[in-house]
Design a protein around this motif. Structure first.
Motif, short mmCIF file in Angstrom:
data_model
loop_
_atom_site.label_atom_id
_atom_site.label_comp_id
_atom_site.label_asym_id
_atom_site.label_seq_id
_atom_site.Cartn_x
_atom_site.Cartn_y
_atom_site.Cartn_z
N VAL A 12 0.88 -1.18 0.00
CA VAL A 12 0.00 0.00 0.00
C VAL A 12 0.92 1.22 0.00
O VAL A 12 1.76 1.37 0.89
CB VAL A 12 -0.92 0.00 1.24
N ARG A 13 0.77 2.05 -1.01
CA ARG A 13 1.66 3.23 -1.11
C ARG A 13 1.16 4.32 -0.17
O ARG A 13 -0.02 4.48 0.04
CB ARG A 13 1.70 3.71 -2.56
N ARG A 14 2.10 5.07 0.38
CA ARG A 14 1.75 6.14 1.31
C ARG A 14 2.48 7.42 0.95
O ARG A 14 3.58 7.38 0.37
CB ARG A 14 2.07 5.73 2.73
N ASP A 15 1.87 8.53 1.30
CA ASP A 15 2.51 9.83 1.11
C ASP A 15 1.87 10.80 2.09
O ASP A 15 0.63 10.80 2.23
CB ASP A 15 2.30 10.31 -0.34
N GLY A 16 2.68 11.58 2.77
CA GLY A 16 2.15 12.57 3.70
C GLY A 16 1.28 11.93 4.78
O GLY A 16 0.27 12.52 5.20
N GLY A 17 1.63 10.72 5.19
CA GLY A 17 0.92 10.09 6.31
C GLY A 17 -0.44 9.53 5.95
O GLY A 17 -1.25 9.23 6.83
N ARG A 18 -0.72 9.35 4.63
CA ARG A 18 -1.99 8.71 4.27
C ARG A 18 -1.77 7.77 3.08
O ARG A 18 -0.76 7.86 2.38
CB ARG A 18 -3.06 9.75 3.96
N ALA A 19 -2.74 6.88 2.87
CA ALA A 19 -2.64 5.93 1.76
C ALA A 19 -2.90 6.66 0.45
O ALA A 19 -3.85 7.46 0.35
CB ALA A 19 -3.67 4.81 1.95
N VAL A 20 -2.07 6.37 -0.57
CA VAL A 20 -2.26 7.06 -1.86
C VAL A 20 -2.33 6.07 -3.03
O VAL A 20 -2.30 6.48 -4.18
CB VAL A 20 -1.15 8.11 -2.12
N GLY A 21 -2.42 4.79 -2.73
CA GLY A 21 -2.56 3.82 -3.82
C GLY A 21 -1.92 2.49 -3.46
O GLY A 21 -1.56 2.25 -2.31
N VAL A 22 -1.82 1.62 -4.48
CA VAL A 22 -1.18 0.33 -4.25
C VAL A 22 -0.09 0.11 -5.30
O VAL A 22 -0.17 0.62 -6.42
CB VAL A 22 -2.19 -0.85 -4.32
N GLY A 23 0.91 -0.64 -4.88
CA GLY A 23 2.00 -0.97 -5.79
C GLY A 23 2.06 -2.46 -6.02
O GLY A 23 1.80 -3.25 -5.11
N ALA A 24 2.36 -2.83 -7.27
CA ALA A 24 2.53 -4.24 -7.62
C ALA A 24 3.84 -4.35 -8.39
O ALA A 24 4.44 -3.33 -8.77
CB ALA A 24 1.36 -4.73 -8.46
N ARG A 25 4.26 -5.58 -8.60
CA ARG A 25 5.52 -5.81 -9.31
C ARG A 25 5.52 -5.10 -10.66
O ARG A 25 6.51 -4.50 -11.07
CB ARG A 25 5.67 -7.33 -9.51
N ASP A 26 4.37 -5.11 -11.33
CA ASP A 26 4.31 -4.64 -12.71
C ASP A 26 3.64 -3.28 -12.88
O ASP A 26 3.53 -2.78 -13.99
CB ASP A 26 3.58 -5.67 -13.57
N ARG A 27 3.13 -2.69 -11.81
CA ARG A 27 2.47 -1.39 -11.97
C ARG A 27 2.23 -0.71 -10.63
O ARG A 27 2.39 -1.31 -9.58
CB ARG A 27 1.17 -1.53 -12.74
N SER A 28 1.78 0.53 -10.74
CA SER A 28 1.47 1.30 -9.55
C SER A 28 0.13 2.01 -9.80
O SER A 28 -0.10 2.54 -10.88
CB SER A 28 2.61 2.31 -9.36
#
Ligand SMILES: Cc1cc2nc3c(=O)[nH]c(=O)nc-3n(C[C@H](O)[C@H](O)[C@H](O)COP(=O)(O)OP(=O)(O)OC[C@H]3O[C@@H](n4cnc5c(N)ncnc54)[C@H](O)[C@@H]3O)c2cc1C
Length: 458
Positions: free
Chosen positions: A133-149
């Protein structure tokens, strides 16, 4: 808003449709290929997929609210309503009264949910496995996978009992072993054949000395037999072999009646199951804080319970319904949504987990024949013993009924405790169904495999 929902099981599928119909743009992330063109579906990674499921009224109520066309399709495919009004459980005529459950294969239910989700404008499917689970500025901003974001304003983790995504963010789960394992098989009634004996809204249940035998009626003449066996008894692990399972089914009167070769034919090989746990894990971290606003856990990733009670899809979809309502209420205030969801789950879902922890520990103790395991008349009776006391005093049903249908939380059974204590203090004990004891079953299993080379049994 943009929402990424990770996991396309019942929780994820109902969530994406509900979110899209509220105007959100949704990405549904899962690596599963979906059903083959002939409708069959291996569904690796979801161990219970082909094991018997029954769908309680709570689950069906949410389906009717969020994906009504899937319910219509299921009825058209031969799913049977469970009204609970009588042992047959069937409302008949393809009607579905409010609060009714459904008897249907899990695969068929999930196929229809997936069909609706795939056609839903606003939902896009992303075939990958989310790693982070991608984070930025202390909140969730998306998900990351091997092949994409993927970017998202909100990330929903619906990765099921085995999911590990964002594992380290929450406080560790509470967990207890259910003490039992599934071994089941699907059959189809032969053309024109009558069903076997029906003794419960899901089909039929027989409590034996050391194991439980259950028949789940499904859709379109399909049914499952299940032997729920003590996991600790390795002798019964051999039930996974067709020859052993067939011998056991022939010896257990309820299962023998249903699987009589004149009545039914097997549709699948024997399906062994893995170890089962009751688990609960809220939304918060060790310090009681929301670890990442904009990240929400739903479904089995919050709570799993002993499946013989058939509560899992209900507790999952009840969470989905609550989450959708909270999102409507709080909009992009993800802290408010996350905290309110956690509080609601603690109040409405965790009691079911605790109920199963107590019941299962007591059942394991009885199965192991531990001293005093049958019941301490002065102690707190576990819910299963309260339910079984109805055999002596049917008036207890007015307290027990709402618990059985999940309209009242387990704590509501406290009102029955004084009477239940009296019943057990009198020396009465629940009786077992006719059929082999666990030791007799183990001997039968061993005998049925005597001719099979040891290498084939490994
Ligand atoms: C043996 C057994 C019998 C049961 N019987 C009943 C019953 O009779 N009635 C009932 O109501 N409930 C029953 N349950 C419970 C029910 O199966 C669960 O409650 C239900 O599957 C929960 O759905 P879910 O969508 O939360 O999780 P799942 O169905 O487990 O789906 C999770 C999904 O997430 C995907 N996933 C996991 N990790 C990732 C990742 N990193 N990236 C992308 N995707 C990922 C998986 O591939 C899967 O598709 C039973 C459970 C068991 C074990």
């Amino acid at each position: 808003m943009d929402v990424a929902v990770v996991g396309a099981g019942p929780t994820g599928l109902v969530s994406v449709v509900g979110l899209a119909r509220r105007g959100h743009r949704v990405a549904l992330v899962d690596n599963d290929r979906g059903p083959a063109p002939d409708g069959q579906w291996a569904r690796r990674g979801v161990m219970q997929f082909h094991h018997p499921h029954a769908f309680r009224g709570q689950a069906v109520d949410v389906l009717r609210a969020e994906v009504p066309e899937a319910v219509d399709a299921l009825l058209a495919l031969g799913a049977e309503p469970i009204t609970g009004a009588d042992a047959s459980g069937g409302a008949g005529g393809g009607e579905l009264p409010a609060g009714a459950g459904l008897r249907c294969r899990r695969m068929v239910v999930e196929r229809e949910l997936r069909r609706v989700a795939e056609r839903e404008p606003g939902v896009r499917r992303v075939r990958t496995r989310a790693d982070v689970v991608r984070r930025d500025g202390g909140r969730a901003v998306g998900v990351g996978a091997r092949d994409r974001s993927l970017d998202a304003d909100l990330v929903v983790v619906a990765t099921g009992r085995g999911g590990r995504l964002a594992d380290g963010l929450r406080a560790p789960e509470e967990s207890s072993d259910c003490g039992l394992s599934y071994v089941s098989r699907q059959y189809r009634l032969r053309a024109g054949a009558e069903q076997g004996p029906i003794t419960s809204p899901i089909g039929a249940v027989a409590e034996h000395d050391g194991y439980v035998a259950i028949v789940f009626v499904h859709d379109a003449g399909v049914f499952s037999t299940l032997i729920a066996r003590p996991s600790a008894d390795r002798r019964l692990a051999l039930l996974r072999h067709d020859a052993a399972y067939d011998a056991a089914v022939r010896a257990i009167p309820l299962l023998a009646a249903w699987t009589d070769p004149d009545r039914a034919e097997p549709l699948t090989p024997v399906l062994p199951g893995g170890r089962l746990h009751n688990t609960y894990r809220g939304q918060l971290d060790d310090a009681g804080r929301l670890p990442l606003p904009g990240l929400v856990f739903l479904g089995d990733s919050v709570c799993t319970t002993n499946p013989t009670a058939g509560r899992g899809v209900s507790t999952s979809l009840m969470q989905v319904e609550r989450f959708l309502a909270l999102l409507d209420e709080h909009g992009d205030d993800h802290v408010a949504t996350g905290l309110a969801l956690d509080a609601w789950c603690a109040e409405r879902i965790r009691p079911w987990f605790l109920d199963h922890v107590a019941n299962d520990a007591a059942q394991v103790a009885r199965w192991e024949g531990r001293d005093g395991a049958d019941l301490d008349p002065a102690g707190t009776p576990t819910s299963d013993l309260v339910v079984r006391a109805i055999a002596v005093d049917p008036s207890l049903m007015c307290i027990v009924g709402p618990y059985l249908t999940m309209r009242a939380l387990p704590g509501s059974l406290t009102a029955a405790h004084p009477r239940v204590r009296e019943i057990y203090a009198s020396g009465w004990r629940p009786s077992y169904a006719e059929g082999p004891t666990r030791d007799e079953l183990a001997a039968l299993v061993a005998g049925s495999l005597a001719e099979v080379p040891a290498t084939a049994l490994a």
